[in-house]
Design a protein around this motif. Structure first.
Motif, PDB file in Angstrom:
ATOM      1  N   UNK A 215       0.983  -1.355  -0.052  1.00 59.27           N
ATOM      2  CA  UNK A 215      -0.058  -0.102  -0.084  1.00 59.27           C
ATOM      3  C   UNK A 215       0.840   1.222  -0.086  1.00 59.27           C
ATOM      4  N   UNK A 216       1.955   1.123   0.898  1.00 54.80           N
ATOM      5  CA  UNK A 216       2.770   2.236   0.914  1.00 54.80           C
ATOM      6  C   UNK A 216       3.560   2.611  -0.539  1.00 54.80           C
ATOM      7  N   UNK A 217       3.962   1.421  -0.859  1.00 56.42           N
ATOM      8  CA  UNK A 217       4.819   1.508  -2.170  1.00 56.42           C
ATOM      9  C   UNK A 217       3.845   1.979  -3.444  1.00 56.42           C
ATOM     10  N   UNK A 218       2.319   1.676  -3.448  1.00 52.88           N
ATOM     11  CA  UNK A 218       1.520   2.014  -4.229  1.00 52.88           C
ATOM     12  C   UNK A 218       1.370   3.732  -4.214  1.00 52.88           C
ATOM     13  N   UNK A 219       1.208   3.902  -2.895  1.00 52.40           N
ATOM     14  CA  UNK A 219       1.105   5.257  -2.663  1.00 52.40           C
ATOM     15  C   UNK A 219       2.269   6.347  -2.903  1.00 52.40           C
ATOM     16  N   UNK A 220       3.571   5.999  -2.835  1.00 49.46           N
ATOM     17  CA  UNK A 220       4.656   6.697  -3.259  1.00 49.46           C
ATOM     18  C   UNK A 220       4.462   6.800  -4.842  1.00 49.46           C
ATOM     19  N   UNK A 221       4.293   5.527  -5.425  1.00 48.71           N
ATOM     20  CA  UNK A 221       4.291   5.327  -6.668  1.00 48.71           C
ATOM     21  C   UNK A 221       3.099   6.376  -7.424  1.00 48.71           C
ATOM     22  N   UNK A 222       1.976   6.299  -6.871  1.00 47.84           N
ATOM     23  CA  UNK A 222       1.045   7.131  -7.277  1.00 47.84           C
ATOM     24  C   UNK A 222       1.518   8.654  -7.242  1.00 47.84           C
TER      25      UNK A 222
ATOM     26  N   UNK B 199       1.367   2.045 -10.406  1.00 48.47           N
ATOM     27  CA  UNK B 199       1.086   2.304  -9.103  1.00 48.47           C
ATOM     28  C   UNK B 199      -0.340   1.833  -8.687  1.00 48.47           C
ATOM     29  N   UNK B 200      -1.289   1.840  -9.831  1.00 48.66           N
ATOM     30  CA  UNK B 200      -2.731   1.000  -9.658  1.00 48.66           C
ATOM     31  C   UNK B 200      -2.442  -0.405  -9.349  1.00 48.66           C
ATOM     32  N   UNK B 201      -1.626  -1.062 -10.121  1.00 50.09           N
ATOM     33  CA  UNK B 201      -1.328  -2.644  -9.670  1.00 50.09           C
ATOM     34  C   UNK B 201      -0.981  -2.581  -8.221  1.00 50.09           C
ATOM     35  N   UNK B 202       0.002  -1.654  -7.801  1.00 50.48           N
ATOM     36  CA  UNK B 202       0.504  -2.013  -6.535  1.00 50.48           C
ATOM     37  C   UNK B 202      -0.682  -1.757  -5.591  1.00 50.48           C
TER      38      UNK B 202
ATOM     39  N   UNK C 263       4.150 -10.442 -10.207  1.00 48.41           N
ATOM     40  CA  UNK C 263       3.991  -8.995 -10.515  1.00 48.41           C
ATOM     41  C   UNK C 263       4.709  -8.146  -9.653  1.00 48.41           C
ATOM     42  N   UNK C 264       4.859  -8.281  -8.632  1.00 47.93           N
ATOM     43  CA  UNK C 264       5.531  -7.448  -7.528  1.00 47.93           C
ATOM     44  C   UNK C 264       6.808  -7.392  -7.799  1.00 47.93           C
ATOM     45  N   UNK C 265       7.382  -8.407  -8.208  1.00 48.10           N
ATOM     46  CA  UNK C 265       8.881  -8.502  -8.488  1.00 48.10           C
ATOM     47  C   UNK C 265       8.964  -7.763  -9.893  1.00 48.10           C
ATOM     48  N   UNK C 266       8.291  -7.935 -10.679  1.00 43.04           N
ATOM     49  CA  UNK C 266       8.604  -7.037 -12.117  1.00 43.04           C
ATOM     50  C   UNK C 266       8.294  -5.563 -11.835  1.00 43.04           C
ATOM     51  N   UNK C 267       7.375  -5.062 -11.013  1.00 42.66           N
ATOM     52  CA  UNK C 267       7.244  -3.701 -10.694  1.00 42.66           C
ATOM     53  C   UNK C 267       8.446  -3.200  -9.820  1.00 42.66           C
ATOM     54  N   UNK C 268       8.880  -4.029  -8.922  1.00 45.55           N
ATOM     55  CA  UNK C 268      10.056  -3.654  -8.319  1.00 45.55           C
ATOM     56  C   UNK C 268      11.281  -3.478  -8.924  1.00 45.55           C
ATOM     57  N   UNK C 269      11.445  -4.449  -9.870  1.00 43.43           N
ATOM     58  CA  UNK C 269      12.474  -4.347 -10.851  1.00 43.43           C
ATOM     59  C   UNK C 269      12.310  -3.146 -11.738  1.00 43.43           C
TER      60      UNK C 269
ATOM     61  N   UNK D 162      10.158  -1.031  -0.932  1.00 46.50           N
ATOM     62  CA  UNK D 162       8.946  -1.312  -0.225  1.00 46.50           C
ATOM     63  C   UNK D 162       8.148  -2.629  -0.867  1.00 46.50           C
ATOM     64  N   UNK D 163       8.369  -2.488  -2.164  1.00 45.98           N
ATOM     65  CA  UNK D 163       7.622  -3.707  -2.889  1.00 45.98           C
ATOM     66  C   UNK D 163       8.074  -4.840  -2.380  1.00 45.98           C
ATOM     67  N   UNK D 164       9.412  -4.794  -2.615  1.00 42.37           N
ATOM     68  CA  UNK D 164      10.323  -6.162  -2.207  1.00 42.37           C
ATOM     69  C   UNK D 164      10.069  -6.562  -0.592  1.00 42.37           C
ATOM     70  N   UNK D 165      10.163  -5.906   0.026  1.00 47.33           N
ATOM     71  CA  UNK D 165       9.782  -5.973   1.392  1.00 47.33           C
ATOM     72  C   UNK D 165       8.406  -6.707   1.649  1.00 47.33           C
ATOM     73  N   UNK D 166       7.259  -6.090   0.819  1.00 48.66           N
ATOM     74  CA  UNK D 166       6.011  -6.409   0.827  1.00 48.66           C
ATOM     75  C   UNK D 166       5.580  -7.977   0.510  1.00 48.66           C
ATOM     76  N   UNK D 167       6.662  -8.540  -0.257  1.00 47.41           N
ATOM     77  CA  UNK D 167       6.271  -9.941  -0.424  1.00 47.41           C
ATOM     78  C   UNK D 167       7.426 -11.001   0.207  1.00 47.41           C
ATOM     79  N   UNK D 168       8.139 -10.242   0.947  1.00 51.09           N
ATOM     80  CA  UNK D 168       9.033 -11.178   1.813  1.00 51.09           C
ATOM     81  C   UNK D 168       8.368 -11.834   3.037  1.00 51.09           C
TER      82      UNK D 168
END
Length: 124
Positions: free
Chosen positions: A6-13, A59-62, A75-81, A118-124
């Motif tokens: 959510x935080x990653x998506x907010x910053x991305x937006x 950002x919408x995806x996150x 998908x999270x790994x792709x966006x983080x990359x 943040x995205x990477x942390x979110x999937x660990x």
């Protein structure tokens, strides 16, 4: 709900919004008013809008993934990359330029890197 995503998506937006508004004024308008030949000028204009679309869609995806029962790790790994690559490119270009205080000349990396982290942390 996954707070990291959510935080990653907010910053991305927020990054997408800054890109579209402030970046449009400081980068696109001067580019379009420059003496650069029409074809490269229009190509760069399209690339600008492609990045805007990418930032918005990711950002919408996150944000959607933050509320998913089982977020797609791939998908999270792709966006983080993507965000990590964008941040690295800004850092490389900035640090290889002969500018005073180079890290502040192109500060976009400061918004891009946290989204990746943040995205990477979110999937660990």
């Amino acid at each position: 709900m996954n707070g990291w995503l959510l935080t990653a998506g907010g910053i991305a937006a927020a990054t997408a919004l800054v890109h579209a508004t402030a970046g449009g004024r400081s980068v696109v308008r001067p580019l379009l008013g420059s003496a650069v030949a029409a074809e490269p000028k229009r190509t760069l204009h399209v690339v600008w809008h492609m990045v805007t679309a990418d930032l918005l869609i990711s950002s919408i995806a996150l944000l959607a993934l933050a509320f998913a029962a089982a977020p797609s790790t791939a998908l999270v790994l792709f966006i983080a990359a993507q965000y990590l690559a964008y941040a690295a490119l800004f850092l490389i270009v900035t640090l290889t330029a002969d500018w005073p205080r180079p890290l502040l000349q192109l500060p976009q990396w400061m918004l891009l890197a946290p989204v990746a982290a943040l995205a990477l942390i979110g999937i660990t």
